[in-house]
Design an enzyme around this catalytic site. Structure first.
Site, PDB file in Angstrom:
ATOM      1  N   LYS A  28      51.177 -50.587 -57.468  1.00 52.87           N
ATOM      2  CA  LYS A  28      52.467 -51.157 -57.033  1.00 52.87           C
ATOM      3  C   LYS A  28      51.851 -51.714 -55.481  1.00 52.87           C
ATOM      4  CE  LYS A  28      56.950 -50.128 -54.985  1.00 52.87           C
ATOM      5  NZ  LYS A  28      58.196 -49.268 -55.090  1.00 52.87           N
ATOM      6  N   LYS A  48      50.019 -46.779 -55.017  1.00 48.93           N
ATOM      7  CA  LYS A  48      51.004 -47.864 -54.311  1.00 48.93           C
ATOM      8  C   LYS A  48      50.042 -48.057 -52.906  1.00 48.93           C
ATOM      9  CE  LYS A  48      55.536 -48.221 -52.040  1.00 48.93           C
ATOM     10  NZ  LYS A  48      56.726 -47.762 -51.942  1.00 48.93           N
ATOM     11  N   ASP A  73      58.643 -42.341 -55.478  1.00 46.86           N
ATOM     12  CA  ASP A  73      57.286 -42.844 -54.752  1.00 46.86           C
ATOM     13  C   ASP A  73      57.150 -41.694 -53.586  1.00 46.86           C
ATOM     14  OD1 ASP A  73      58.013 -45.104 -56.115  1.00 46.86           O
ATOM     15  OD2 ASP A  73      57.679 -46.475 -54.636  1.00 46.86           O
TER      16      ASP A  73
END
Length: 223
Positions: A187, A158, A96
């Site tokens: 996400k 995300k 990430d």
């Protein structure tokens, strides 16, 4: 959330953020890893310095996700790429990364894309999630971030780091889901603490849930 989704299905959608605390000790990490296995979560998110011991403790029973440029995103692309490469070498299954928001806000799409692409290359085929920090962006900037992430070869966008800004909202998740149109995962992360929160994010288009409250959410599912 589909009615047919089981507790085990939901657990596999969770990236548990319990190993992202910057002061977590390796002794505490061992307990976190054991709980991750007991809960059945799909992924455990860990700070870069904890990837190797987490991978060793988990032994493949839960995937380890590491971070790059976390939480501000302002480090150089070369630094983020090196973080990602080291994490992969140590067994991380996903990365990430935090995008450079200054480049997004300045409309410097090519620089932002190069930032993401450097991490994608370093991840060597592992999924890369691009953290946009939607609470710090306008809608247009968030959409640009989605286009950049897709062009650079990322697998997910995300919403948030969960550090310093408000987390995911139904509106922000819906915006990202609309912008990527199913071509990337979404996400939802930050501030998701209840089963109701989780259901709302999934209904808005989230395909992965980032939360530090996995146990409470899964316990609520069973009640």
């Amino acid at each position: 959330m589909p009615d047919a989704l089981t507790r085990a299905d939901l657990a596999r959608l969770i990236d548990w953020g319990a190993a992202l605390k910057p002061d977590l000790t390796e002794r505490e990490l061992a307990a976190v890893c054991d709980e991750a296995v007991a809960l059945g979560v799909g992924q455990l998110c860990a700070q870069p310095s904890l990837v190797e011991p987490a991978v060793r403790r988990l032994g493949g029973r839960v995937a380890v996700v590491s971070v790059a440029g976390f939480p501000h995103g302002a480090s150089l692309p070369e630094v983020k790429a090196r973080e990602a490469a080291l994490a992969v070498e140590q067994g991380a299954a996903e990365v990430d990364m935090v995008i450079n928001r200054g480049w997004l806000k300045g409309g410097e799409a090519s620089r932002a894309e190069a930032d993401v692409a450097a991490v994608v290359r370093a991840a060597a085929g592992r999924p890369v999630k691009v953290i946009l920090e939607t609470a710090a962006l306008t809608e247009a900037e968030a959409r640009l971030g989605c286009r950049v992430a897709e062009a650079a070869g990322a697998s997910f966008v995300k919403t948030s780091t969960g550090f310093g800004y408000p987390g995911a909202t139904v509106a922000s998740v819906r915006l990202l889901a609309e912008a990527v149109g199913g071509r990337l995962g979404v996400k939802a992360s930050g501030g998701i603490r209840t089963l109701a929160d989780t259901r709302a994010m999934l209904a808005a288009g989230a395909t992965r849930i980032g939360t530090s409250a996995a146990k409470a959410i899964l316990d609520e599912f069973e009640s």
